[in-house]
Design a protein around this motif. Structure first.
Motif, PDB file in Angstrom:
ATOM      1  N   VAL A 167       0.850  -1.186   0.000  1.00 50.51           N
ATOM      2  CA  VAL A 167       0.000   0.000   0.000  1.00 50.51           C
ATOM      3  C   VAL A 167       0.888   1.239   0.000  1.00 50.51           C
ATOM      4  CG1 VAL A 167      -1.716   1.303   1.332  1.00 50.51           C
ATOM      5  CG2 VAL A 167      -1.840  -1.198   1.242  1.00 50.51           C
ATOM      6  N   LEU A 168       0.532   2.223  -0.835  1.00 50.40           N
ATOM      7  CA  LEU A 168       1.186   3.532  -0.800  1.00 50.40           C
ATOM      8  C   LEU A 168       0.323   4.465   0.017  1.00 50.40           C
ATOM      9  CD1 LEU A 168       2.564   4.154  -4.367  1.00 50.40           C
ATOM     10  CD2 LEU A 168       3.828   4.357  -2.250  1.00 50.40           C
ATOM     11  N   ALA A 169       0.961   5.301   0.823  1.00 53.54           N
ATOM     12  CA  ALA A 169       0.200   6.207   1.679  1.00 53.54           C
ATOM     13  C   ALA A 169       0.850   7.584   1.715  1.00 53.54           C
ATOM     14  CB  ALA A 169       0.131   5.649   3.102  1.00 53.54           C
ATOM     15  N   ILE A 170      -0.004   8.593   1.700  1.00 57.51           N
ATOM     16  CA  ILE A 170       0.412   9.958   2.026  1.00 57.51           C
ATOM     17  C   ILE A 170      -0.296  10.265   3.334  1.00 57.51           C
ATOM     18  CG2 ILE A 170       0.390  12.387   1.336  1.00 57.51           C
ATOM     19  CD1 ILE A 170       0.248  11.439  -1.587  1.00 57.51           C
ATOM     20  N   GLU A 171       0.484  10.566   4.367  1.00 59.93           N
ATOM     21  CA  GLU A 171      -0.071  10.708   5.708  1.00 59.93           C
ATOM     22  C   GLU A 171       0.028  12.144   6.218  1.00 59.93           C
ATOM     23  OE1 GLU A 171       1.626   7.577   8.126  1.00 59.93           O
ATOM     24  OE2 GLU A 171       1.109   6.050   6.634  1.00 59.93           O
ATOM     25  N   ALA A 176      -4.515  12.954   3.607  1.00 57.52           N
ATOM     26  CA  ALA A 176      -4.288  11.601   4.124  1.00 57.52           C
ATOM     27  C   ALA A 176      -5.046  10.612   3.246  1.00 57.52           C
ATOM     28  CB  ALA A 176      -4.743  11.508   5.572  1.00 57.52           C
ATOM     29  N   HIS A 177      -4.293   9.914   2.370  1.00 53.96           N
ATOM     30  CA  HIS A 177      -4.896   8.963   1.440  1.00 53.96           C
ATOM     31  C   HIS A 177      -3.989   7.759   1.276  1.00 53.96           C
ATOM     32  CE1 HIS A 177      -8.105  11.661   0.132  1.00 53.96           C
ATOM     33  NE2 HIS A 177      -7.191  12.636   0.192  1.00 53.96           N
ATOM     34  N   THR A 178      -4.588   6.613   0.984  1.00 54.70           N
ATOM     35  CA  THR A 178      -3.837   5.394   0.709  1.00 54.70           C
ATOM     36  C   THR A 178      -4.342   4.770  -0.584  1.00 54.70           C
ATOM     37  OG1 THR A 178      -5.365   4.000   1.956  1.00 54.70           O
ATOM     38  CG2 THR A 178      -3.487   4.905   3.167  1.00 54.70           C
ATOM     39  N   ALA A 179      -3.504   3.923  -1.154  1.00 55.08           N
ATOM     40  CA  ALA A 179      -3.887   3.185  -2.356  1.00 55.08           C
ATOM     41  C   ALA A 179      -3.146   1.858  -2.380  1.00 55.08           C
ATOM     42  CB  ALA A 179      -3.549   3.988  -3.617  1.00 55.08           C
ATOM     43  N   GLY A 180      -3.899   0.773  -2.555  1.00 58.26           N
ATOM     44  CA  GLY A 180      -3.278  -0.539  -2.711  1.00 58.26           C
ATOM     45  C   GLY A 180      -2.596  -0.625  -4.061  1.00 58.26           C
ATOM     46  N   MET A 181      -1.438  -1.248  -4.074  1.00 59.95           N
ATOM     47  CA  MET A 181      -0.676  -1.357  -5.319  1.00 59.95           C
ATOM     48  C   MET A 181      -1.233  -2.492  -6.176  1.00 59.95           C
ATOM     49  SD  MET A 181       3.440  -1.710  -5.906  1.00 59.95           S
ATOM     50  CE  MET A 181       3.785  -0.041  -5.319  1.00 59.95           C
TER      51      MET A 181
END
Length: 194
Positions: A167-171, A176-181
């Motif tokens: 998972v990539l995340a900007i925290e 604040a968002h995440t995305a599964g690769m």
């Protein structure tokens, strides 16, 4: 796999011009598997030798700086080629509306220090390129950031294991968002490791 682009790898602008359209299609197709959206405004593009080879040639072709420009382009783009135990990415905030872009970026100071790649329960912090400060004193972030994700050997094995969630995340507090690769991105990036 080559780890640096040298002057020997640079084509003449005439030779590059002859293959430019084909290279654009080839790299565009490859980039489809090297790109991920994170939230509504951020996209991360994972770089490699091929993407940087084309970028350098495009800069030389468009700007027409000749021999004097080559060393500057090599110096700018070689650091974005993965060196065996890392992934390297360009993070871009792509907001077409100018007013909204100014508003969003004005609240994202330091965002480059809040990007992570999660391998299951393990977190790898992105390391931002430090060539230029990408956050102003007023707290406004740049729309473009260059990031390195350093891996250990064990982390490379975990990344390559299809059972591991990636998972990539900007925290950042204001983004604040995440995305599964996706599997296709993961497969393409696995080739960046030695």
């Amino acid at each position: 796999m080559a780890k640096q682009i040298t002057r020997d790898d640079i084509l003449s602008m005439e030779a590059y011009g002859a293959i430019r359209r084909d290279k654009a299609r080839e790299i565009s197709a490859a980039k489809r598997h090297r790109r991920m959206g994170i939230g509504p405004d951020a996209t991360i593009y994972f770089e490699n030798y091929d993407t940087m080879w084309r970028q350098i040639h495009e800069m030389l072709f468009i700007e027409r700086g000749g021999e004097a420009q080559i060393d500057d382009e090599l110096e700018a783009y070689n650091p974005l080629i993965p060196q065996g135990r890392e992934l390297v990415a360009t993070l871009m905030f792509e907001i077409p509306n100018r007013e909204r872009r100014q508003q969003v970026l004005g609240r994202l100071g330091g965002v480059e220090e809040t990007v992570y790649l999660h391998l299951g329960d393990e977190r790898i912090a992105a390391q931002a390129e430090t060539d230029v400060d990408r956050t102003t004193a007023e707290g406004k972030a740049s729309s473009v950031h260059f990031l390195h994700f350093p891996f250990t050997d064990a982390q490379v094995r975990r990344f390559s294991d299809p059972e591991t969630d990636v998972v990539l995340a900007i925290e950042h507090p204001n983004y604040a968002h995440t995305a599964g690769m996706p599997a296709d991105v993961r497969a393409a990036l696995a080739g960046d490791f030695d």
